[in-house]
Scaffold this active site. Structure first.
Site, PDB file in Angstrom:
ATOM      1  N   GLU A  11      41.618  20.371 -49.165  1.00 16.97           N
ATOM      2  CA  GLU A  11      40.724  21.258 -48.406  1.00 16.97           C
ATOM      3  C   GLU A  11      41.286  22.681 -48.333  1.00 16.97           C
ATOM      4  O   GLU A  11      40.542  23.650 -48.314  1.00 16.97           O
ATOM      5  CB  GLU A  11      40.518  20.697 -46.989  1.00 16.97           C
ATOM      6  CG  GLU A  11      39.774  19.367 -46.976  1.00 16.97           C
ATOM      7  CD  GLU A  11      39.813  18.667 -45.626  1.00 16.97           C
ATOM      8  OE1 GLU A  11      38.796  18.076 -45.239  1.00 16.97           O
ATOM      9  OE2 GLU A  11      40.855  18.684 -44.946  1.00 16.97           O
ATOM     10  N   ASP A 195      30.454  12.225 -47.318  1.00 14.67           N
ATOM     11  CA  ASP A 195      30.028  10.811 -47.342  1.00 14.67           C
ATOM     12  C   ASP A 195      29.076  10.542 -46.182  1.00 14.67           C
ATOM     13  O   ASP A 195      28.915  11.388 -45.302  1.00 14.67           O
ATOM     14  CB  ASP A 195      31.252   9.888 -47.244  1.00 14.67           C
ATOM     15  CG  ASP A 195      32.048  10.141 -45.971  1.00 14.67           C
ATOM     16  OD1 ASP A 195      32.990  10.963 -46.024  1.00 14.67           O
ATOM     17  OD2 ASP A 195      31.692   9.581 -44.922  1.00 14.67           O
TER      18      ASP A 195
HETATM   19  N1  ADE Z   1      35.965  12.741 -42.920  1.00 12.01           N
HETATM   20  C1  ADE Z   1      35.105  12.685 -43.956  1.00 12.01           C
HETATM   21  N2  ADE Z   1      34.374  11.561 -43.891  1.00 12.01           N
HETATM   22  C2  ADE Z   1      34.764  10.883 -42.797  1.00 12.01           C
HETATM   23  C3  ADE Z   1      34.388   9.655 -42.208  1.00 12.01           C
HETATM   24  N3  ADE Z   1      33.446   8.880 -42.747  1.00 12.01           N
HETATM   25  N4  ADE Z   1      35.033   9.263 -41.079  1.00 12.01           N
HETATM   26  C4  ADE Z   1      36.000  10.042 -40.543  1.00 12.01           C
HETATM   27  N5  ADE Z   1      36.393  11.198 -41.061  1.00 12.01           N
HETATM   28  C5  ADE Z   1      35.780  11.627 -42.180  1.00 12.01           C
END
Ligand code: ADE
Length: 233
Positions: A11, A195
């Site tokens: 990042e 996600d």
């Molecule tokens: N950062 C990116 N995706 C995530 C997720 N599903 N849960 C926690 N932190 C995250």
């Protein structure tokens, strides 16, 4: 001095590529980069994943390196169904979804003498909204919930959505929100979706971490441009 932090190397790297690094300081098992972007003085670091690491790094950026505001860039899991992979969100406020003192009658996320939600800086959020408008980029605003858990279940995601009215989830913002509120420093949080935080989220995260990190980093750089322009006008 502006403090810029991320959780992970992936990042931070695309941000480091765009600034002029003047000095690297190893401190408290981490690396801090003193840098310039145009005439802005910056200190940058990635904390490593999780709330404790994020709180430590935020505190060091402020107390040791004199950061007068903290800008956070990185990726998040989507809660709101209109957030797709690569979309950007800024936090109106952050909270800690894994704080549970409900057995004592407190609401989820509440710690006595503290609070559930930590507000992000309105001025910095307005700069982000101006940048998005100018560049024609879709930018959502909402609550971002944090916890020391990678969320990959519809059930847990729905509980967080319902309990905190959160739009996205990650693992650091609530801690940085708490630190910056405690120390009285403006906090801005930007995340790009990696996600859906449901079953299969781990696979998507691995696939989209780099791409979504870049989207967030590029937007953050545009914000620095806007901050420079505002300083000059
Ligand atoms: N950062 C990116 N995706 C995530 C997720 N599903 N849960 C926690 N932190 C995250």
């Amino acid at each position: 001095m502006i403090g810029i932090m991320c959780a992970m190397r992936e990042e931070l790297e695309p941000i480091l590529e765009k600034v002029k690094i003047e000095k690297e300081i190893d401190y408290a098992r981490n690396r801090y980069y003193i840098a310039k972007y145009k005439d802005l003085d910056l200190v940058l670091a990635y904390s490593k994943i999780g709330k404790v690491n994020a709180a430590t790094t935020a505190t060091i950026l402020i107390e040791k390196f004199g950061a007068k505001k903290i800008l956070f860039s990185g990726v998040a899991g989507a809660i709101d169904s209109d957030l797709k992979i690569g979309d950007l969100i800024i936090a109106t406020k952050t909270c800690q979804h894994d704080v549970d003192l409900t057995v004592f009658g407190y609401e989820p996320g509440f710690i006595p003498e503290s609070k559930v939600f930590f507000e992000c800086d309105e001025k910095l959020n307005n700069i982000a909204k101006n940048v998005a408008k100018k560049l024609g980029i879709k930018l959502k605003e909402g609550i971002i919930a944090s916890g020391d858990q990678f969320i990959h279940s519809k059930e847990r995601k729905e509980w967080i959505a319902k309990t905190f009215k959160a739009s996205a989830i990650e693992m650091e913002g609530g801690a940085v929100g708490c630190v910056t509120w405690t120390l009285g420093v403006p906090f801005f949080m930007l995340r790009s979706i990696s996600d859906s935080a449901e079953e299969g989220a781990g696979v998507d995260f691995d696939e989209f971490l780099e791409e979504s990190s870049k989207i967030s980093a590029e937007f953050l750089i545009e914000m620095l441009n806007e901050i420079v322009n505002e300083k000059m006008s």
